[in-house]
Write a protein that holds these residues in place. Structure first.
Motif, PDB file in Angstrom:
ATOM      1  N   GLN A   1     -41.039 -66.133  60.657  1.00 20.29           N
ATOM      2  CA  GLN A   1     -42.553 -66.582  60.557  1.00 20.29           C
ATOM      3  C   GLN A   1     -42.525 -68.015  60.610  1.00 20.29           C
ATOM      4  OE1 GLN A   1     -44.674 -64.259  60.147  1.00 20.29           O
ATOM      5  NE2 GLN A   1     -46.615 -65.672  60.211  1.00 20.29           N
ATOM      6  N   VAL A   2     -43.473 -68.570  61.603  1.00 18.30           N
ATOM      7  CA  VAL A   2     -43.734 -69.877  61.803  1.00 18.30           C
ATOM      8  C   VAL A   2     -44.818 -70.163  61.380  1.00 18.30           C
ATOM      9  CG1 VAL A   2     -43.809 -71.845  63.591  1.00 18.30           C
ATOM     10  CG2 VAL A   2     -42.281 -69.829  63.998  1.00 18.30           C
ATOM     11  N   THR A   3     -45.039 -71.433  60.500  1.00 21.20           N
ATOM     12  CA  THR A   3     -46.060 -71.991  59.741  1.00 21.20           C
ATOM     13  C   THR A   3     -46.378 -73.253  60.456  1.00 21.20           C
ATOM     14  OG1 THR A   3     -45.480 -71.042  57.723  1.00 21.20           O
ATOM     15  CG2 THR A   3     -47.123 -72.731  57.628  1.00 21.20           C
ATOM     16  N   LEU A   4     -47.798 -73.424  60.773  1.00 21.99           N
ATOM     17  CA  LEU A   4     -48.457 -74.626  61.352  1.00 21.99           C
ATOM     18  C   LEU A   4     -49.272 -75.257  60.443  1.00 21.99           C
ATOM     19  CD1 LEU A   4     -49.089 -73.245  65.046  1.00 21.99           C
ATOM     20  CD2 LEU A   4     -46.973 -74.331  64.235  1.00 21.99           C
ATOM     21  N   THR A   5     -49.161 -76.393  60.079  1.00 19.78           N
ATOM     22  CA  THR A   5     -49.933 -77.135  59.325  1.00 19.78           C
ATOM     23  C   THR A   5     -50.551 -78.399  59.845  1.00 19.78           C
ATOM     24  OG1 THR A   5     -48.654 -76.521  57.518  1.00 19.78           O
ATOM     25  CG2 THR A   5     -50.283 -78.142  56.969  1.00 19.78           C
ATOM     26  N   GLU A   6     -51.825 -78.551  59.834  1.00 13.22           N
ATOM     27  CA  GLU A   6     -52.502 -79.519  60.546  1.00 13.22           C
ATOM     28  C   GLU A   6     -53.254 -80.494  59.606  1.00 13.22           C
ATOM     29  OE1 GLU A   6     -54.263 -75.829  62.876  1.00 13.22           O
ATOM     30  OE2 GLU A   6     -53.935 -76.321  60.746  1.00 13.22           O
ATOM     31  N   SER A   7     -53.086 -81.758  59.721  1.00 12.30           N
ATOM     32  CA  SER A   7     -53.592 -82.710  58.920  1.00 12.30           C
ATOM     33  C   SER A   7     -54.339 -83.808  59.772  1.00 12.30           C
ATOM     34  CB  SER A   7     -52.478 -83.268  58.178  1.00 12.30           C
ATOM     35  OG  SER A   7     -51.539 -83.792  58.770  1.00 12.30           O
ATOM     36  N   GLY A   8     -54.893 -84.714  59.310  1.00 11.57           N
ATOM     37  CA  GLY A   8     -55.475 -86.183  59.868  1.00 11.57           C
ATOM     38  C   GLY A   8     -56.904 -85.994  60.104  1.00 11.57           C
ATOM     39  N   GLY A   9     -57.576 -84.776  59.936  1.00 10.69           N
ATOM     40  CA  GLY A   9     -59.083 -84.822  60.325  1.00 10.69           C
ATOM     41  C   GLY A   9     -59.645 -85.831  59.131  1.00 10.69           C
ATOM     42  N   GLY A  10     -61.007 -85.822  59.827  1.00  8.13           N
ATOM     43  CA  GLY A  10     -61.751 -86.783  58.757  1.00  8.13           C
ATOM     44  C   GLY A  10     -63.126 -87.035  59.282  1.00  8.13           C
ATOM     45  N   LEU A  11     -64.038 -87.961  58.485  1.00 11.25           N
ATOM     46  CA  LEU A  11     -65.265 -88.384  59.284  1.00 11.25           C
ATOM     47  C   LEU A  11     -65.184 -89.821  59.680  1.00 11.25           C
ATOM     48  CD1 LEU A  11     -68.426 -88.053  59.161  1.00 11.25           C
ATOM     49  CD2 LEU A  11     -68.489 -88.884  56.813  1.00 11.25           C
ATOM     50  N   VAL A  12     -65.711 -89.785  60.978  1.00 11.28           N
ATOM     51  CA  VAL A  12     -65.206 -91.180  61.640  1.00 11.28           C
ATOM     52  C   VAL A  12     -66.791 -91.220  62.426  1.00 11.28           C
ATOM     53  CG1 VAL A  12     -62.890 -91.124  61.870  1.00 11.28           C
ATOM     54  CG2 VAL A  12     -64.364 -90.054  63.695  1.00 11.28           C
ATOM     55  N   GLN A  13     -66.988 -92.657  62.744  1.00 12.49           N
ATOM     56  CA  GLN A  13     -68.133 -92.985  63.902  1.00 12.49           C
ATOM     57  C   GLN A  13     -67.766 -92.844  65.260  1.00 12.49           C
ATOM     58  OE1 GLN A  13     -69.218 -96.951  62.157  1.00 12.49           O
ATOM     59  NE2 GLN A  13     -70.690 -95.917  60.613  1.00 12.49           N
ATOM     60  N   ALA A  14     -68.814 -92.732  65.996  1.00 10.55           N
ATOM     61  CA  ALA A  14     -68.677 -92.929  67.560  1.00 10.55           C
ATOM     62  C   ALA A  14     -67.888 -94.041  67.844  1.00 10.55           C
ATOM     63  CB  ALA A  14     -70.043 -92.552  68.046  1.00 10.55           C
ATOM     64  N   GLY A  15     -66.781 -93.822  68.614  1.00 12.24           N
ATOM     65  CA  GLY A  15     -66.042 -94.885  69.343  1.00 12.24           C
ATOM     66  C   GLY A  15     -64.483 -95.065  68.333  1.00 12.24           C
ATOM     67  N   LEU A  18     -58.787 -91.093  65.745  1.00 15.21           N
ATOM     68  CA  LEU A  18     -57.993 -90.369  64.952  1.00 15.21           C
ATOM     69  C   LEU A  18     -56.878 -89.911  65.479  1.00 15.21           C
ATOM     70  CD1 LEU A  18     -60.659 -87.912  63.234  1.00 15.21           C
ATOM     71  CD2 LEU A  18     -59.203 -89.776  61.973  1.00 15.21           C
ATOM     72  N   ARG A  19     -55.902 -89.551  64.564  1.00 16.15           N
ATOM     73  CA  ARG A  19     -54.646 -88.929  65.166  1.00 16.15           C
ATOM     74  C   ARG A  19     -54.283 -87.763  64.468  1.00 16.15           C
ATOM     75  NH1 ARG A  19     -48.242 -90.792  65.418  1.00 16.15           N
ATOM     76  NH2 ARG A  19     -48.505 -90.198  63.193  1.00 16.15           N
ATOM     77  N   LEU A  20     -54.431 -86.544  64.901  1.00 16.51           N
ATOM     78  CA  LEU A  20     -54.243 -85.164  64.191  1.00 16.51           C
ATOM     79  C   LEU A  20     -52.531 -84.754  64.314  1.00 16.51           C
ATOM     80  CD1 LEU A  20     -57.195 -83.071  65.399  1.00 16.51           C
ATOM     81  CD2 LEU A  20     -57.195 -84.620  63.530  1.00 16.51           C
ATOM     82  N   SER A  21     -52.177 -84.329  63.225  1.00 18.25           N
ATOM     83  CA  SER A  21     -50.817 -83.852  63.175  1.00 18.25           C
ATOM     84  C   SER A  21     -50.630 -82.166  63.038  1.00 18.25           C
ATOM     85  CB  SER A  21     -49.851 -84.553  62.008  1.00 18.25           C
ATOM     86  OG  SER A  21     -49.980 -85.874  62.339  1.00 18.25           O
ATOM     87  N   CYS A  22     -49.679 -81.662  63.677  1.00 19.06           N
ATOM     88  CA  CYS A  22     -49.569 -80.332  63.335  1.00 19.06           C
ATOM     89  C   CYS A  22     -47.941 -80.029  63.246  1.00 19.06           C
ATOM     90  CB  CYS A  22     -49.871 -79.645  64.738  1.00 19.06           C
ATOM     91  SG  CYS A  22     -49.452 -77.481  64.555  1.00 19.06           S
ATOM     92  N   ALA A  23     -47.504 -79.781  61.978  1.00 24.29           N
ATOM     93  CA  ALA A  23     -46.145 -79.700  61.577  1.00 24.29           C
ATOM     94  C   ALA A  23     -45.892 -78.201  61.611  1.00 24.29           C
ATOM     95  CB  ALA A  23     -45.974 -80.414  60.068  1.00 24.29           C
ATOM     96  N   ALA A  24     -44.701 -77.906  62.357  1.00 24.49           N
ATOM     97  CA  ALA A  24     -44.442 -76.498  62.381  1.00 24.49           C
ATOM     98  C   ALA A  24     -42.999 -76.580  61.526  1.00 24.49           C
ATOM     99  CB  ALA A  24     -43.970 -76.304  63.894  1.00 24.49           C
ATOM    100  N   SER A  25     -42.835 -75.434  61.016  1.00 24.70           N
ATOM    101  CA  SER A  25     -41.729 -74.982  60.142  1.00 24.70           C
ATOM    102  C   SER A  25     -40.718 -74.681  61.056  1.00 24.70           C
ATOM    103  CB  SER A  25     -42.091 -73.831  59.365  1.00 24.70           C
ATOM    104  OG  SER A  25     -42.498 -72.671  59.968  1.00 24.70           O
ATOM    105  N   GLY A  26     -39.365 -75.055  60.786  1.00 29.81           N
ATOM    106  CA  GLY A  26     -38.379 -74.826  61.373  1.00 29.81           C
ATOM    107  C   GLY A  26     -37.963 -75.830  62.781  1.00 29.81           C
ATOM    108  N   LEU A  27     -37.090 -75.826  63.442  1.00 33.98           N
ATOM    109  CA  LEU A  27     -36.839 -76.893  64.446  1.00 33.98           C
ATOM    110  C   LEU A  27     -36.898 -76.136  65.792  1.00 33.98           C
ATOM    111  CD1 LEU A  27     -33.762 -78.479  62.553  1.00 33.98           C
ATOM    112  CD2 LEU A  27     -36.251 -79.191  62.649  1.00 33.98           C
ATOM    113  N   SER A  28     -37.168 -74.919  65.916  1.00 35.07           N
ATOM    114  CA  SER A  28     -37.354 -74.526  67.223  1.00 35.07           C
ATOM    115  C   SER A  28     -38.552 -75.098  68.188  1.00 35.07           C
ATOM    116  CB  SER A  28     -37.594 -72.916  67.209  1.00 35.07           C
ATOM    117  OG  SER A  28     -36.558 -72.063  66.516  1.00 35.07           O
ATOM    118  N   ARG A  29     -38.166 -75.215  69.331  1.00 34.23           N
ATOM    119  CA  ARG A  29     -39.492 -75.899  70.200  1.00 34.23           C
ATOM    120  C   ARG A  29     -40.305 -74.733  70.989  1.00 34.23           C
ATOM    121  NH1 ARG A  29     -36.631 -81.252  72.689  1.00 34.23           N
ATOM    122  NH2 ARG A  29     -35.512 -81.924  70.909  1.00 34.23           N
TER     123      ARG A  29
END
Length: 129
Positions: A1-15, A18-29
Motif C-alpha cells: 500500500q502506497v500512501t501519498l501525503t500532500e502539503s504546502g497549500g494555503g491562502l495567497v494573493q494573485a501573483g 506556492l510550492r506543493l509537496s507530495c511525499a510517497a511512502s517507500g522508495l519505488s518510483r
C-alpha cells in the motif's frame, strides 16, 4: 500500500507563488501527477512527471507558470509542484496521484485520472484577487 501525503497549500494573493509537496511512502518510483478540483466541478489535470523523470506534461492553463519536479535524494520520494504567478482561477484542492500499478512505461504520462491508482487527500490552495 502506497500512501501519498500532500502539503504546502494555503491562502495567497494573485501573483504569489506556492510550492506543493507530495511525499510517497517507500522508495519505488512511479509516474506521478497533480490534479485539482473545485466544488461541483470535475477533477482537472494539472501536471505529470514520468517514472523516469524525463517527460513532463502540463495543462494549457498552467503551462509556463507551474513546474513539476521530484526529489529522490537522501531517501526522499517527493514530487513538487512549483506554482508561480498564481491566479484566482487556480483556487482549488490539489491532489497528487501515482501510477503504482506500473501501467506506464518509463517515459509515459497521462492526463486521465483513471490511469492512476493511488491518491492523496489533497491540499487546499486559495488565491485571492
Amino acid at each position: 500500500q502506497v500512501t501519498l501525503t500532500e502539503s504546502g497549500g494555503g491562502l495567497v494573493q494573485a501573483g504569489d507563488s506556492l510550492r506543493l509537496s507530495c511525499a510517497a511512502s517507500g522508495l519505488s518510483r512511479y509516474a506521478m501527477a497533480w490534479f485539482r478540483q473545485t466544488p461541483g466541478q470535475e477533477r482537472e489535470f494539472v501536471a505529470v512527471l514520468s517514472k523516469s523523470g524525463g517527460t513532463t506534461d502540463y495543462a494549457d492553463s498552467v503551462k509556463g507558470r507551474f513546474s513539476i519536479s521530484r526529489d529522490y535524494t537522501q531517501n526522499k520520494n517527493t514530487v513538487y509542484l512549483q506554482m508561480n504567478n498564481l491566479k484566482p482561477e487556480d483556487t482549488a484542492k490539489y491532489f497528487c496521484a501515482a501510477d503504482i500499478g506500473y501501467r506506464f512505461t518509463q517515459t509515459m504520462t497521462s492526463r486521465r485520472g483513471d490511469q492512476y491508482d493511488a491518491w492523496g487527500q489533497g491540499t487546499q490552495v486559495t488565491v485571492s484577487s
